[in-house]
Scaffold this motif. Sequence first.
Motif, PDB file in Angstrom:
ATOM      1  N   UNK A  44      50.883  41.174  45.534  1.00 56.37           N
ATOM      2  CA  UNK A  44      49.824  41.527  44.588  1.00 56.37           C
ATOM      3  C   UNK A  44      48.945  42.651  45.107  1.00 56.37           C
ATOM      4  N   UNK A  45      49.085  42.995  46.391  1.00 55.76           N
ATOM      5  CA  UNK A  45      48.331  44.108  46.964  1.00 55.76           C
ATOM      6  C   UNK A  45      49.027  45.446  46.753  1.00 55.76           C
ATOM      7  N   UNK A  46      50.259  45.426  46.258  1.00 60.01           N
ATOM      8  CA  UNK A  46      51.031  46.657  46.095  1.00 60.01           C
ATOM      9  C   UNK A  46      50.507  47.514  44.934  1.00 60.01           C
ATOM     10  N   UNK A  47      50.701  48.817  45.007  1.00 59.58           N
ATOM     11  CA  UNK A  47      50.296  49.692  43.896  1.00 59.58           C
ATOM     12  C   UNK A  47      50.992  49.303  42.593  1.00 59.58           C
ATOM     13  N   UNK A  48      50.251  49.342  41.509  1.00 61.91           N
ATOM     14  CA  UNK A  48      50.758  49.097  40.155  1.00 61.91           C
ATOM     15  C   UNK A  48      51.317  47.677  39.979  1.00 61.91           C
ATOM     16  N   UNK A  49      50.913  46.751  40.848  1.00 64.80           N
ATOM     17  CA  UNK A  49      51.462  45.389  40.760  1.00 64.80           C
ATOM     18  C   UNK A  49      51.362  44.826  39.356  1.00 64.80           C
ATOM     19  N   UNK A  50      50.171  44.787  38.818  1.00 67.71           N
ATOM     20  CA  UNK A  50      49.965  44.140  37.525  1.00 67.71           C
ATOM     21  C   UNK A  50      50.728  44.867  36.412  1.00 67.71           C
ATOM     22  N   UNK A  51      50.670  46.174  36.442  1.00 67.17           N
ATOM     23  CA  UNK A  51      51.351  46.957  35.409  1.00 67.17           C
ATOM     24  C   UNK A  51      52.864  46.761  35.485  1.00 67.17           C
ATOM     25  N   UNK A  52      53.390  46.685  36.686  1.00 62.82           N
ATOM     26  CA  UNK A  52      54.827  46.522  36.847  1.00 62.82           C
ATOM     27  C   UNK A  52      55.298  45.159  36.343  1.00 62.82           C
ATOM     28  N   UNK A  53      54.508  44.121  36.594  1.00 57.48           N
ATOM     29  CA  UNK A  53      54.882  42.787  36.113  1.00 57.48           C
ATOM     30  C   UNK A  53      54.881  42.757  34.592  1.00 57.48           C
ATOM     31  N   UNK A  54      53.843  43.304  33.983  1.00 56.76           N
ATOM     32  CA  UNK A  54      53.752  43.301  32.522  1.00 56.76           C
ATOM     33  C   UNK A  54      54.866  44.134  31.906  1.00 56.76           C
ATOM     34  N   UNK A  55      55.202  45.234  32.566  1.00 58.37           N
ATOM     35  CA  UNK A  55      56.246  46.111  32.054  1.00 58.37           C
ATOM     36  C   UNK A  55      57.611  45.430  32.113  1.00 58.37           C
ATOM     37  N   UNK A  56      57.844  44.612  33.157  1.00 56.84           N
ATOM     38  CA  UNK A  56      59.151  43.980  33.358  1.00 56.84           C
ATOM     39  C   UNK A  56      59.307  42.685  32.568  1.00 56.84           C
ATOM     40  N   UNK A  57      58.233  41.911  32.475  1.00 58.07           N
ATOM     41  CA  UNK A  57      58.298  40.611  31.802  1.00 58.07           C
ATOM     42  C   UNK A  57      57.506  40.709  30.502  1.00 58.07           C
ATOM     43  N   UNK A 113      58.033  52.249  41.685  1.00 59.20           N
ATOM     44  CA  UNK A 113      57.797  51.260  42.749  1.00 59.20           C
ATOM     45  C   UNK A 113      57.376  51.939  44.051  1.00 59.20           C
ATOM     46  N   UNK A 114      56.321  51.446  44.652  1.00 56.90           N
ATOM     47  CA  UNK A 114      55.869  51.904  45.967  1.00 56.90           C
ATOM     48  C   UNK A 114      55.848  50.677  46.866  1.00 56.90           C
ATOM     49  N   UNK A 115      56.677  50.630  47.892  1.00 55.52           N
ATOM     50  CA  UNK A 115      56.845  49.408  48.682  1.00 55.52           C
ATOM     51  C   UNK A 115      55.799  49.206  49.762  1.00 55.52           C
ATOM     52  N   UNK A 116      54.688  49.927  49.697  1.00 53.02           N
ATOM     53  CA  UNK A 116      53.641  49.799  50.694  1.00 53.02           C
ATOM     54  C   UNK A 116      52.287  49.592  50.033  1.00 53.02           C
ATOM     55  N   UNK A 117      51.425  48.885  50.740  1.00 53.92           N
ATOM     56  CA  UNK A 117      50.022  48.781  50.348  1.00 53.92           C
ATOM     57  C   UNK A 117      49.327  50.040  50.873  1.00 53.92           C
ATOM     58  N   UNK A 118      48.605  50.737  50.003  1.00 54.17           N
ATOM     59  CA  UNK A 118      47.940  51.984  50.381  1.00 54.17           C
ATOM     60  C   UNK A 118      46.441  51.734  50.506  1.00 54.17           C
ATOM     61  N   UNK A 119      45.905  52.054  51.654  1.00 51.25           N
ATOM     62  CA  UNK A 119      44.483  51.825  51.912  1.00 51.25           C
ATOM     63  C   UNK A 119      43.831  53.122  52.344  1.00 51.25           C
ATOM     64  N   UNK A 120      42.680  53.386  51.778  1.00 48.22           N
ATOM     65  CA  UNK A 120      41.931  54.605  52.089  1.00 48.22           C
ATOM     66  C   UNK A 120      40.526  54.238  52.542  1.00 48.22           C
ATOM     67  N   UNK A 121      40.115  54.811  53.654  1.00 45.45           N
ATOM     68  CA  UNK A 121      38.757  54.601  54.165  1.00 45.45           C
ATOM     69  C   UNK A 121      38.029  55.935  54.178  1.00 45.45           C
ATOM     70  N   UNK A 122      36.824  55.943  53.659  1.00 47.07           N
ATOM     71  CA  UNK A 122      36.001  57.150  53.643  1.00 47.07           C
ATOM     72  C   UNK A 122      34.688  56.849  54.349  1.00 47.07           C
TER      73      UNK A 122
END
Length: 294
Positions: free
Chosen positions: A39-52, A78-87
């Motif tokens: 659930x931490x992956x990019x586009x998680x929610x959108x990908x689930x809704x798109x597939x199911x 699909x992006x298989x990594x969690x992307x984190x940005x610190x500013x």
Amino acid sequence: SLLALDLSYNAIGDLDATLQALSGLLNLTHLTLTGNPMTLLPFYRRRVIFSLTGLKQLDAINLTRYDAPKATDVAPTPIPYVLLQATVASLTSLPTVDAEGEEASVGVVQVRVFGAGDDAVMQTAELPWSCIDLMASTSDGEAKSTDGGDAAPVDPAGRLSLKLPATAELRDGVKFSGVQVRVISKRVTLMPAADGDSEGDGKAGEEDTASESTPVVRLVGTASIALSSFLEPAANASVVLHERVALDLEPEFEAADFRPEMVISLELNPDSLSDDFRLQSTTNVLYDDGPRGE
């Protein structure tokens, strides 16, 4: 036939395999995946809704007609990594670290993600110690990794990036520990050069200048920031935390009348990183898979 399925707080990190396994549940309308690493992956929610497409509720949040994919919509990449940005915007009111004498002091800021292994460390370039202001001091776009190699680039806003595997350890770190910010000083004593002819040519050499001694590296202070909100349902696309935190100084600096303060933002899967990853993942320009910490 199965109508509702609750798989919350397991150790599922492979979103592709999960969607493929669930695609055969044609009558599934209610699905809960909250708390899984995927659930931490990019586009998680959108990908689930798109597939199911038969879902009516995801992670206890009802879906509306606005959530349903349109015929012209394209499935998220699909992006298989969690992307984190610190500013790190600024760091001020630091204690004095210089001793008497001719010395040069610099500082670095490290951001360590708990649960993601020793490599999950972002570090700024070396900056002038007095009143560090990353927004002004990193205009050259330079950053250094803790092992001396190249790190994820830092832009003029002091921005650092990491890509992390979606593991149960990362999920637990996000839920229970968050990140630790460390401020480190490095003081280099300038040793005067010897007078006279260093090159044996009868002339004073142009390189008869001061040289640097072995640097003295010290941890000045730390701060911890919680990331548990990253696991909340519907916060999976891109969520930003803006924090103003006080540093806990190490004992040798506690007596000083200073109250260091940092302004920092942490963002999960920002659109800019997701776009850059899709464009440049094949060349691995933005992200370095090598070690980032000791």
